[in-house]
Design a protein around this motif. Structure first.
Motif, mmCIF file in Angstrom:
data_model
loop_
_atom_site.group_PDB
_atom_site.id
_atom_site.type_symbol
_atom_site.label_atom_id
_atom_site.label_comp_id
_atom_site.label_asym_id
_atom_site.label_seq_id
_atom_site.Cartn_x
_atom_site.Cartn_y
_atom_site.Cartn_z
ATOM 1 N N ASP A 1 0.809 -1.120 -0.008
ATOM 2 C CA ASP A 1 -0.020 -0.048 -0.030
ATOM 3 C C ASP A 1 0.790 1.328 -0.082
ATOM 4 O O ASP A 1 0.434 2.043 -0.673
ATOM 5 N N GLN A 2 1.930 1.486 0.812
ATOM 6 C CA GLN A 2 2.653 2.601 1.119
ATOM 7 C C GLN A 2 3.288 2.811 -0.271
ATOM 8 O O GLN A 2 3.475 3.854 -0.809
ATOM 9 N N ARG B 1 2.507 1.791 -3.422
ATOM 10 C CA ARG B 1 1.372 2.582 -4.269
ATOM 11 C C ARG B 1 1.038 3.833 -4.103
ATOM 12 O O ARG B 1 1.011 4.433 -5.118
ATOM 13 N N TYR B 2 0.707 4.337 -2.940
ATOM 14 C CA TYR B 2 0.274 5.651 -2.515
ATOM 15 C C TYR B 2 1.469 6.467 -2.989
ATOM 16 O O TYR B 2 1.235 7.611 -3.562
ATOM 17 N N ARG C 1 -5.791 9.762 3.368
ATOM 18 C CA ARG C 1 -7.059 8.858 3.420
ATOM 19 C C ARG C 1 -8.114 9.025 4.676
ATOM 20 O O ARG C 1 -7.782 9.530 5.599
ATOM 21 N N VAL D 1 -6.003 3.074 -6.407
ATOM 22 C CA VAL D 1 -6.319 2.756 -4.930
ATOM 23 C C VAL D 1 -7.381 1.679 -4.865
ATOM 24 O O VAL D 1 -7.321 0.777 -3.966
ATOM 25 N N ALA E 1 -5.899 -1.748 -5.187
ATOM 26 C CA ALA E 1 -5.007 -2.017 -4.149
ATOM 27 C C ALA E 1 -6.239 -2.509 -3.073
ATOM 28 O O ALA E 1 -5.922 -3.732 -2.409
ATOM 29 N N GLU E 2 -7.332 -1.964 -3.073
ATOM 30 C CA GLU E 2 -8.293 -2.394 -1.951
ATOM 31 C C GLU E 2 -8.841 -3.661 -2.261
ATOM 32 O O GLU E 2 -9.182 -4.701 -1.547
ATOM 33 N N HIS F 1 -6.425 -6.496 -1.674
ATOM 34 C CA HIS F 1 -6.172 -6.782 0.047
ATOM 35 C C HIS F 1 -7.435 -7.487 0.362
ATOM 36 O O HIS F 1 -7.159 -8.385 1.257
#
Length: 527
Positions: free
Chosen positions: A23-24, A26-27, A47, A164, A167-168, A171
């Motif tokens: 995640d980090q 990707r952000y 976020r 994003v 990514a979600e 996850h």
């Protein structure tokens, strides 16, 4: 017409849609892509968690920004960005306070005064009509964004939202593969309220262990020094468990006498003791179906330890003064700053209870081992103080940041919180204007008691012990005698600090444990 070279960063973002990235990372890649297309002095991706914006990636802002939490109720600019679909640019003469005033990184050669934002715009990021967060872009010169195409920014935000969302989805798939749907939902809900600040290697390892054990029914014993945040770990364990919708009940076992401890744990019947005028449920009954957190469990009287063990074995309790049984389903999380194995050997803690409680021990690292986490925690506490004191901005001077990184923190996170609260209050009477700068002198750190450390990468180097030695009586001693006296004082001070734990003392002193024992015997110290 835009060339392929100009679109390389956009194509990179599109390619990331199918990649399984942390995640980090990707952000940060989203932020890098946007700052390439829209050059600015500062940029942040935040976020939304309930009614608070949490920074997940920043550019051009102070490192402690990642530890801050921006409540929409206290930041009208962020609130306005979140409320509007599409980009929003603020006029140069806008009177709404900017959340990043004083947080823009300043080159050391130009660090006389904090730099305020003079051009600001932002855009909300939506996933399937759900507000996920916001992007902010800031510049130090008025009119910096005059030539920018806001339509292109909106397109970039749609790509960012797709990244994003990808990514979600990844996850969520991994969650369902490992856990049931109910446990997955509980963990996702708990994450929204979680505030375990820090990204050091030791904290990431602790968070991984919490995620591993949270969904089980095992009893957990949280170990760590005073002030490291053991209660926060217990809260995280409960929020990520399948009991998250049930109550988390806490009891501080310190300073409870035998009668009070039994009443607090198991409840009491009317007339059970003087002052018991009504029947009262204990913590076990209140936590039925949920989690009971026993803080400072090592302080419980031995007689109460035996009764607690019986409840853990049978799941049945009796209120004080009653012979009626109550069956409860409670998960136990306990915490202590004592070395319980030493307490067992000394006869002050029951061995069978120790083994019942320590099915899964979790060690919370002291702040001195968490490296640059101290700056993120500082940002979190400064934002709390900024709101409480009603000031526009609170920032740390460069010297204060270095002092926080170098201090040994014998009181850990609690000491940091109190030091910054004092410093923020003192800054009110020293600085004029909207941005208050905290200097090292106002943190009131006892640097003589805890000397500075050098900092390297993610983890602070181990310092010499932070104990206060007695005034040396070296008169009349030769060099060997004076050296041995100093060695004995240092070893004794570290042993006191580590509560007699020779292994921990050896690690701090940088010697082998067996060699430390031999040296202590030679110096006439008792092991």
């Amino acid at each position: 017409m835009t060339s392929l070279a100009d679109m390389a960063d956009v194509l990179s973002l599109v390619a990331d849609l199918s990649r399984d990235l942390p995640d980090q990372e990707r952000y940060q890649r989203v932020l890098d892509c946007i700052t390439q297309r829209f050059p600015c002095h500062a940029c942040a991706l935040l976020r939304l968690e309930q009614d608070t914006l949490v920074p997940v990636a920043v550019y051009g802002l102070s490192e402690d920004t990642l530890g801050r939490r921006f409540s929409l109720a206290h930041h009208p600019r962020l609130q306005a960005i979140a409320a509007q679909r599409g980009p929003l640019r603020f006029a140069a003469d806008c009177e709404l306070p900017d959340p990043y005033d004083g947080l823009v990184e300043i080159p050391q050669e130009n660090a006389q005064t904090p730099l305020d934002v003079h051009d600001c715009m932002g855009c909300a990021l939506y996933l399937d009509d759900r507000l996920w967060g916001v992007l902010t872009l800031d510049a130090l010169q008025p009119g910096h964004f005059d030539g920018f195409d806001l339509t292109e920014l909106e397109i970039m935000m749609q790509l960012a939202a797709a990244s994003v969302a990808a990514a979600e989805r990844m996850h969520a798939l991994s969650q369902r593969a490992a856990h049931s749907e109910q446990v997955s939902q509980a963990m996702l809900q708990s994450r929204a309220g979680q505030d375990m600040i820090g990204s050091s290697a030791v904290m990431r390892a602790l968070q991984d262990e919490i995620a591993l054990v949270a969904s089980s029914s095992l009893a957990v014993l949280i170990l760590g020094e005073t002030g490291v945040g053991k209660e926060r770990v217990a809260e995280a364990l409960h929020r990520q468990s399948d009991r998250a919708r049930q109550p988390l009940i806490s009891l501080n076992c310190a300073a409870l006498n035998e009668t009070l401890a039994e009443s607090e744990l198991f409840g009491h019947a009317r007339g059970a003791f003087s002052g018991a005028v009504t029947e009262r449920a204990g913590k076990f009954e209140l936590a039925d179906g949920g989690t009971l957190f026993l803080d400072e469990v090592g302080e419980l009287p031995l007689s109460i330890q035996a009764k607690l063990l019986r409840v853990l074995q049978s799941g049945q309790i009796q209120r004080l003064g009653s012979d009626k049984d109550h069956r409860v389903d409670v998960r136990i999380i306990a915490a202590t700053n004592r070395q319980l194995q030493e307490e067992v050997r000394a006869g002050r803690f029951r061995a069978d209870l120790y083994h019942r409680l320590s099915v899964y021990p979790l060690q919370v690292p002291p702040l001195r081992e968490r490296g640059r986490d101290v700056l993120q925690l500082a940002g979190y506490f400064l934002e709390q103080n900024r709101i409480r004191l009603g000031v526009a901005a609170l920032r740390l001077s460069h010297e204060a940041q270095q002092a926080l990184l170098g201090y040994r923190w014998p009181g850990n996170v609690r000491e940091l919180e109190h030091a910054l609260s004092r410093a923020a209050l003192k800054a009110l009477s020293v600085h004029a204007g909207d941005c208050r700068t905290i200097e090292i002198c106002r943190t009131q750190l006892d640097l003589a008691d805890a000397p500075l450390m050098t900092v390297s990468n993610d983890k602070a180097a181990e310092p010499l012990p932070g104990a206060v030695f007695e005034e040396p009586g070296w008169q009349g001693l030769d060099l060997r005698q004076a050296t041995e006296q100093y060695q004995a004082q240092m070893i004794q001070a570290i042993l006191v600090e580590q509560q007699g734990n020779w292994s921990a003392a050896a690690r701090i002193l940088g010697v082998d444990r067996a060699n430390l024992h031999r040296l202590a015997r030679r110096l006439g110290m008792k092991a």
